[in-house]
Design an enzyme around this catalytic site. Structure first.
Site, PDB file in Angstrom:
ATOM      1  N   ASP A  65    -154.236 -59.180  43.011  1.00 37.86           N
ATOM      2  CA  ASP A  65    -152.925 -59.031  43.628  1.00 37.86           C
ATOM      3  C   ASP A  65    -152.825 -57.576  44.065  1.00 37.86           C
ATOM      4  O   ASP A  65    -152.787 -56.671  43.227  1.00 37.86           O
ATOM      5  CB  ASP A  65    -151.822 -59.384  42.622  1.00 37.86           C
ATOM      6  CG  ASP A  65    -150.432 -59.285  43.243  1.00 37.86           C
ATOM      7  OD1 ASP A  65    -150.253 -58.528  44.239  1.00 37.86           O
ATOM      8  OD2 ASP A  65    -149.521 -59.948  42.745  1.00 37.86           O
ATOM      9  N   TYR A 159    -141.906 -54.550  58.714  1.00 37.82           N
ATOM     10  CA  TYR A 159    -143.309 -54.747  59.114  1.00 37.82           C
ATOM     11  C   TYR A 159    -143.794 -53.538  59.909  1.00 37.82           C
ATOM     12  O   TYR A 159    -144.852 -52.961  59.618  1.00 37.82           O
ATOM     13  CB  TYR A 159    -143.417 -56.015  59.959  1.00 37.82           C
ATOM     14  CG  TYR A 159    -144.837 -56.450  60.266  1.00 37.82           C
ATOM     15  CD1 TYR A 159    -145.652 -56.997  59.269  1.00 37.82           C
ATOM     16  CD2 TYR A 159    -145.364 -56.334  61.547  1.00 37.82           C
ATOM     17  CE1 TYR A 159    -146.943 -57.417  59.552  1.00 37.82           C
ATOM     18  CE2 TYR A 159    -146.653 -56.753  61.845  1.00 37.82           C
ATOM     19  CZ  TYR A 159    -147.442 -57.303  60.843  1.00 37.82           C
ATOM     20  OH  TYR A 159    -148.724 -57.715  61.120  1.00 37.82           O
ATOM     21  N   LYS A 163    -146.719 -50.977  58.683  1.00 36.16           N
ATOM     22  CA  LYS A 163    -147.994 -50.925  59.416  1.00 36.16           C
ATOM     23  C   LYS A 163    -148.205 -49.522  59.994  1.00 36.16           C
ATOM     24  O   LYS A 163    -149.337 -49.036  60.055  1.00 36.16           O
ATOM     25  CB  LYS A 163    -148.039 -51.991  60.512  1.00 36.16           C
ATOM     26  CG  LYS A 163    -148.124 -53.429  59.975  1.00 36.16           C
ATOM     27  CD  LYS A 163    -149.399 -53.687  59.166  1.00 36.16           C
ATOM     28  CE  LYS A 163    -149.562 -55.175  58.848  1.00 36.16           C
ATOM     29  NZ  LYS A 163    -150.743 -55.476  58.021  1.00 36.16           N
ATOM     30  N   ARG A 192    -153.432 -67.227  65.765  1.00 36.37           N
ATOM     31  CA  ARG A 192    -152.971 -68.523  65.245  1.00 36.37           C
ATOM     32  C   ARG A 192    -153.299 -68.675  63.759  1.00 36.37           C
ATOM     33  O   ARG A 192    -154.369 -69.148  63.386  1.00 36.37           O
ATOM     34  CB  ARG A 192    -153.643 -69.673  66.009  1.00 36.37           C
ATOM     35  CG  ARG A 192    -153.007 -69.991  67.337  1.00 36.37           C
ATOM     36  CD  ARG A 192    -153.531 -71.277  67.931  1.00 36.37           C
ATOM     37  NE  ARG A 192    -154.948 -71.275  68.202  1.00 36.37           N
ATOM     38  CZ  ARG A 192    -155.525 -70.716  69.264  1.00 36.37           C
ATOM     39  NH1 ARG A 192    -154.811 -70.062  70.158  1.00 36.37           N
ATOM     40  NH2 ARG A 192    -156.840 -70.798  69.427  1.00 36.37           N
ATOM     41  N   THR A 193    -152.371 -68.196  62.910  1.00 33.61           N
ATOM     42  CA  THR A 193    -152.483 -68.352  61.461  1.00 33.61           C
ATOM     43  C   THR A 193    -151.095 -68.774  60.968  1.00 33.61           C
ATOM     44  O   THR A 193    -150.173 -68.914  61.772  1.00 33.61           O
ATOM     45  CB  THR A 193    -152.845 -67.001  60.804  1.00 33.61           C
ATOM     46  OG1 THR A 193    -151.782 -66.073  61.102  1.00 33.61           O
ATOM     47  CG2 THR A 193    -154.163 -66.446  61.303  1.00 33.61           C
TER      48      THR A 193
END
Ligand SMILES: NC(=O)c1ccc[n+]([C@@H]2O[C@H](COP(=O)([O-])OP(=O)(O)OC[C@H]3O[C@@H](n4cnc5c(N)ncnc54)[C@H](OP(=O)(O)O)[C@@H]3O)[C@@H](O)[C@H]2O)c1
Length: 235
Positions: A65, A159, A163, A192-193
């Site tokens: 983790d 985000y 980043k 595409r995930t």
């Protein structure tokens, strides 16, 4: 696909159980590396590693983790005891909170910092010193163009900020490491995930391609750069 320089033999990928991380494990395995597929959930991680092993690749699972420094250090210790030397570290684990700044819960922001920034901080501290000692290493921080500050405001808030900070960490670790250890950031594109969604234009194979390429950079390759489609992009 690049061919592994003989010095880079083992790669560890965080968040390796699905998405870009899983595909990076597959590509690195196909390039002939021993792969450590790290994931926080043992069941999902083990199942993913077994799928790749059945395809003939050399893959072992490790529970990791990235938000938990103790978990990262314990993983590094286990690998050390097993004689596994991590030559390439792919910091792929990430979360994508979409709230705007004024609707962002403090807890959501903290979580993003913990996964997207502190995750790479912990793994770099645990694995890069060994690379420096052995005189070979590659670190690939899976970042995003959404964290770039050159021609846009980083977004969505948590985000983009995390980043951008991961990009800063990339430069800091690159500057701290000797030239034999190459530390770079990558934007995989809109892929595409589960995170990118089924309408994203980029396949997971293409999304992982620059990640794999950076993990396998030759000894005269770049360090301290930000890349998309194997080309430099502005921070
Ligand atoms: N998809 C895109 O369009 C896109 C674009 C730019 C950048 N990226 C970046 O690419 C990376 C991979 O994205 P993806 O699209 O493959 O996302 P994904 O399908 O949502 O997968 C995210 C991965 O991160 C793992 N993870 C989350 N928190 C973790 C933790 N605390 N410890 C360990 N692993 C953790 C997840 O594990 P669980 O399965 O246990 O949740 C999962 O394996 C991320 O860093 C993302 O920001 C993606």
């Amino acid at each position: 696909m690049s061919h592994a320089p003989h010095t880079i033999r083992t790669a560890l990928v965080t968040g390796g159980n699905r998405g870009i991380g899983l595909e990076a494990c597959r590509q690195l395995g196909r390039a002939g590396l021993d792969v450590v597929l790290a994931a926080r959930d043992p069941e999902r991680g083990r199942a993913a590693a077994e799928r790749l092993t059945r395809q003939g690749l050399s893959v072992r699972f490790e529970q990791l983790d990235v938000t938990d420094g103790d978990s990262v250090r314990a993983c590094a210790k286990r690998l050390d005891a097993a004689g596994v030397e991590v030559d390439a570290l792919v910091n792929n684990a990430g979360v994508y909170p979409t709230e705007g700044f004024f609707s962002l819960a403090e807890e959501t922001m903290r979580r993003a910092v913990d996964v997207n920034l502190m995750g790479a901080f912990h793994t770099c501290r645990a694995f890069v010193p060994g690379m420096v000692r052995r005189g070979r290493g590659r670190v690939v921080n899976v970042s995003s163009g959404l964290g770039a500050m050159t021609d846009n405001v980083p977004s969505p808030a948590a985000y983009g900020i995390t980043k951008a900070a991961l990009n800063a960490l990339t430069l800091v670790v690159s500057a701290a490491a000797p030239p034999s250890v190459k530390v770079n950031a990558v934007c995989p594109g809109w892929v595409r995930t589960d995170m990118g969604g089924s309408w994203a234009p980029t396949s997971v194979e293409k999304g992982a391609d620059t990640v794999t390429w950076l993990a396998l950079l030759p000894d005269d390759g770049p360090s301290g750069g930000f890349f998309r489609d194997r080309r430099r992009i502005p921070w």
